[in-house]
Design an enzyme around this catalytic site. Structure first.
Site, PDB file in Angstrom:
ATOM      1  N   GLY A  96       0.803  -1.222   0.000  1.00  0.00           N
ATOM      2  CA  GLY A  96       0.000   0.000   0.000  1.00  0.00           C
ATOM      3  C   GLY A  96       0.832   1.266   0.000  1.00  0.00           C
ATOM      4  O   GLY A  96       0.312   2.346  -0.258  1.00  0.00           O
ATOM      5  N   THR A  97       2.130   1.146   0.293  1.00  0.00           N
ATOM      6  CA  THR A  97       3.008   2.325   0.362  1.00  0.00           C
ATOM      7  C   THR A  97       2.979   3.077  -0.958  1.00  0.00           C
ATOM      8  O   THR A  97       3.085   2.463  -2.023  1.00  0.00           O
ATOM      9  CB  THR A  97       4.452   1.875   0.665  1.00  0.00           C
ATOM     10  OG1 THR A  97       4.432   1.042   1.817  1.00  0.00           O
ATOM     11  CG2 THR A  97       5.377   3.057   0.893  1.00  0.00           C
ATOM     12  N   HIS A 139      -5.438  15.769   1.184  1.00  0.00           N
ATOM     13  CA  HIS A 139      -5.030  14.812   2.218  1.00  0.00           C
ATOM     14  C   HIS A 139      -4.582  15.545   3.472  1.00  0.00           C
ATOM     15  O   HIS A 139      -4.252  16.731   3.423  1.00  0.00           O
ATOM     16  CB  HIS A 139      -3.890  13.909   1.720  1.00  0.00           C
ATOM     17  CG  HIS A 139      -4.369  12.788   0.849  1.00  0.00           C
ATOM     18  ND1 HIS A 139      -4.544  12.940  -0.505  1.00  0.00           N
ATOM     19  CD2 HIS A 139      -4.728  11.511   1.139  1.00  0.00           C
ATOM     20  CE1 HIS A 139      -4.987  11.801  -1.014  1.00  0.00           C
ATOM     21  NE2 HIS A 139      -5.108  10.913  -0.042  1.00  0.00           N
ATOM     22  N   LYS A 143       0.824  13.804   5.253  1.00  0.00           N
ATOM     23  CA  LYS A 143       1.137  13.000   4.057  1.00  0.00           C
ATOM     24  C   LYS A 143       2.452  13.468   3.442  1.00  0.00           C
ATOM     25  O   LYS A 143       2.690  14.668   3.294  1.00  0.00           O
ATOM     26  CB  LYS A 143      -0.005  13.100   3.035  1.00  0.00           C
ATOM     27  CG  LYS A 143       0.229  12.200   1.821  1.00  0.00           C
ATOM     28  CD  LYS A 143      -1.038  11.926   1.042  1.00  0.00           C
ATOM     29  CE  LYS A 143      -0.777  11.093  -0.204  1.00  0.00           C
ATOM     30  NZ  LYS A 143      -0.272   9.746   0.099  1.00  0.00           N
ATOM     31  N   GLY A 202      -0.922   8.923  -4.759  1.00  0.00           N
ATOM     32  CA  GLY A 202      -0.886   7.790  -5.693  1.00  0.00           C
ATOM     33  C   GLY A 202      -2.231   7.608  -6.372  1.00  0.00           C
ATOM     34  O   GLY A 202      -2.314   7.231  -7.549  1.00  0.00           O
TER      35      GLY A 202
HETATM   36  P1  NAD Z   1       2.320   6.641   9.014  1.00  0.00           P
HETATM   37  O1  NAD Z   1       3.514   7.528   8.976  1.00  0.00           O
HETATM   38  O2  NAD Z   1       1.253   6.905  10.021  1.00  0.00           O
HETATM   39  O3  NAD Z   1       2.770   5.118   9.220  1.00  0.00           O
HETATM   40  C1  NAD Z   1       3.882   4.545   8.597  1.00  0.00           C
HETATM   41  C2  NAD Z   1       4.511   3.595   9.617  1.00  0.00           C
HETATM   42  O4  NAD Z   1       5.552   2.888   8.942  1.00  0.00           O
HETATM   43  C3  NAD Z   1       5.135   4.348  10.807  1.00  0.00           C
HETATM   44  O5  NAD Z   1       4.655   3.803  12.032  1.00  0.00           O
HETATM   45  C4  NAD Z   1       6.622   4.097  10.621  1.00  0.00           C
HETATM   46  O6  NAD Z   1       7.319   3.993  11.841  1.00  0.00           O
HETATM   47  C5  NAD Z   1       6.630   2.792   9.838  1.00  0.00           C
HETATM   48  N1  NAD Z   1       7.885   2.612   9.122  1.00  0.00           N
HETATM   49  C6  NAD Z   1       8.530   3.511   8.344  1.00  0.00           C
HETATM   50  N2  NAD Z   1       9.704   2.977   7.925  1.00  0.00           N
HETATM   51  C7  NAD Z   1       9.774   1.733   8.445  1.00  0.00           C
HETATM   52  C8  NAD Z   1      10.743   0.694   8.379  1.00  0.00           C
HETATM   53  N3  NAD Z   1      11.910   0.871   7.732  1.00  0.00           N
HETATM   54  N4  NAD Z   1      10.487  -0.470   9.014  1.00  0.00           N
HETATM   55  C9  NAD Z   1       9.331  -0.643   9.714  1.00  0.00           C
HETATM   56  N5  NAD Z   1       8.385   0.314   9.829  1.00  0.00           N
HETATM   57  C10 NAD Z   1       8.611   1.489   9.199  1.00  0.00           C
HETATM   58  O7  NAD Z   1       1.743   6.660   7.528  1.00  0.00           O
HETATM   59  P2  NAD Z   1       0.320   6.131   7.038  1.00  0.00           P
HETATM   60  O8  NAD Z   1      -0.619   7.290   6.933  1.00  0.00           O
HETATM   61  O9  NAD Z   1      -0.070   4.927   7.813  1.00  0.00           O
HETATM   62  O10 NAD Z   1       0.690   5.727   5.527  1.00  0.00           O
HETATM   63  C11 NAD Z   1       1.669   4.736   5.257  1.00  0.00           C
HETATM   64  C12 NAD Z   1       1.808   4.580   3.748  1.00  0.00           C
HETATM   65  O11 NAD Z   1       0.581   4.057   3.211  1.00  0.00           O
HETATM   66  C13 NAD Z   1       2.055   5.897   2.998  1.00  0.00           C
HETATM   67  O12 NAD Z   1       2.913   5.643   1.906  1.00  0.00           O
HETATM   68  C14 NAD Z   1       0.664   6.300   2.505  1.00  0.00           C
HETATM   69  O13 NAD Z   1       0.682   7.128   1.378  1.00  0.00           O
HETATM   70  C15 NAD Z   1       0.124   4.911   2.166  1.00  0.00           C
HETATM   71  N6  NAD Z   1      -1.343   4.810   2.099  1.00  0.00           N
HETATM   72  C16 NAD Z   1      -1.831   4.003   1.136  1.00  0.00           C
HETATM   73  C17 NAD Z   1      -3.191   3.795   1.048  1.00  0.00           C
HETATM   74  C18 NAD Z   1      -3.715   2.828   0.020  1.00  0.00           C
HETATM   75  O14 NAD Z   1      -4.931   2.558  -0.020  1.00  0.00           O
HETATM   76  N7  NAD Z   1      -2.832   2.251  -0.821  1.00  0.00           N
HETATM   77  C19 NAD Z   1      -4.063   4.407   1.953  1.00  0.00           C
HETATM   78  C20 NAD Z   1      -3.523   5.241   2.947  1.00  0.00           C
HETATM   79  C21 NAD Z   1      -2.147   5.418   3.017  1.00  0.00           C
END
Ligand code: NAD
Length: 261
Positions: free
Chosen positions: A91-92, A149, A153, A159
């Site tokens: 999802g990233t 957003h 973000k 994306g």
């Molecule tokens: P967030 O910052 O709240 O959470 C990300 C988490 O990942 C954090 O807790 C961080 O500590 C952890 N992390 C970062 N690097 C890491 C590593 N090397 N090892 C382990 N953990 C690690 O962000 P979020 O809002 O939860 O969003 C996360 C990602 O998901 C973003 O890229 C966002 O754009 C994406 N996203 C995708 C969708 C989708 O439907 N595809 C929806 C929402 C968010």
């Protein structure tokens, strides 16, 4: 029933994913996040596994790993697919060309579901936009995408906005890179016919709004999706994980999971 490993487990999406897995009755067998965040929110009630800092320690205990973390971490997980052989739901966002290449390479070894947006509604929106773009042609309708957003973000445009722009370009049978306008400022001159404008708004706690506007003479058609809870993405990702657990290696999108193709 697949055991799930959640990477980025303590983030906004990671916590929603833990809740969605519990609600769907899917066992969570591994949680991964960065050590410096361990003082922050803990695993949600009902998920009893400990959180570890390295996905390599737990990824093989799961049938499927769901990763919503950061580009560097996700690309490393994808590059390890030939060794860990665990199905992936990614999802990233904001991974760029390196990420796309890593996704394609990983899909040679494991099933990979890759979607910038796991909501069922947004995936329907993509279908609608492609159809609308074919009917509301570039001679009569100017197409613009606006996304909003929350202020945390890290990437822009979203994306999902990129997917919508690609759906628009596909519907109009044009190359997106040749017609895209990534925001505007200054003396931009008149709008060229066929341009696709993409704009990002950031602020507050907006979970994710996307509007595609077709602006004509005397009428406007606007198609919007407003996400009010991360739960919608999390439920879609868990649905994708259950589906991925039974697929052969390959690259899949939510279109495959939802049966649109
Ligand atoms: P967030 O910052 O709240 O959470 C990300 C988490 O990942 C954090 O807790 C961080 O500590 C952890 N992390 C970062 N690097 C890491 C590593 N090397 N090892 C382990 N953990 C690690 O962000 P979020 O809002 O939860 O969003 C996360 C990602 O998901 C973003 O890229 C966002 O754009 C994406 N996203 C995708 C969708 C989708 O439907 N595809 C929806 C929402 C968010």
């Amino acid at each position: 029933m697949p055991g799930l490993v959640i990477i980025g487990a303590l983030g906004r999406m990671g916590q929603a994913l833990q809740e969605a897995a519990l609600a769907a009755g899917q066992p969570v067998v591994g949680l991964v996040d960065r050590p410096e965040f361990f003082g922050a929110p803990s695993p949600v009630a009902g998920v009893s596994v400990c959180c570890t800092s390295d996905w390599r320690e737990v990824v093989q205990s799961g049938r499927v790993a769901i990763d919503f973390s950061s580009p560097a971490s996700t690309i490393a997980l994808l590059k390890g697919a030939s060794v860990h052989k665990t199905a992936l739901v990614i999802g990233t966002t904001g991974m760029g060309k390196d990420g796309e290449e890593a996704v394609r390479e990983a899909a040679k070894f494991v099933p990979v579901v890759f979607a910038a947006n796991y909501s069922v509604g947004v995936n329907l929106l993509l279908e609608l936009v492609e159809k609308a773009a074919a009917v509301l042609n570039a001679h009569q309708f100017d197409a613009e995408i606006v996304e909003a957003h929350h202020k945390h973000k890290k990437d822009a445009p979203s994306g999902t906005a990129l997917m919508l722009a690609n759906a628009l370009a596909k519907g109009r049978e044009v190359n997106l890179q040749e017609v895209a306008c990534w925001g505007r400022e200054g003396l931009t001159g008149e709008r060229p016919e066929g341009q696709i404008g993409i704009h990002a708004v950031r602020g507050g706690d907006v979970v994710g709004d996307h509007t595609v506007s077709f602006l004509g003479e005397g009428e406007r058609v606007m198609i919007s999706h407003l996400a009010t809870s991360r739960r919608t993405f999390a439920e879609g990702a868990v649905r994708a994980a259950i589906w991925a657990a039974t697929q052969p290696p390959g690259l899949y999108t939510m279109r495959h999971v939802l049966g649109f193709d």
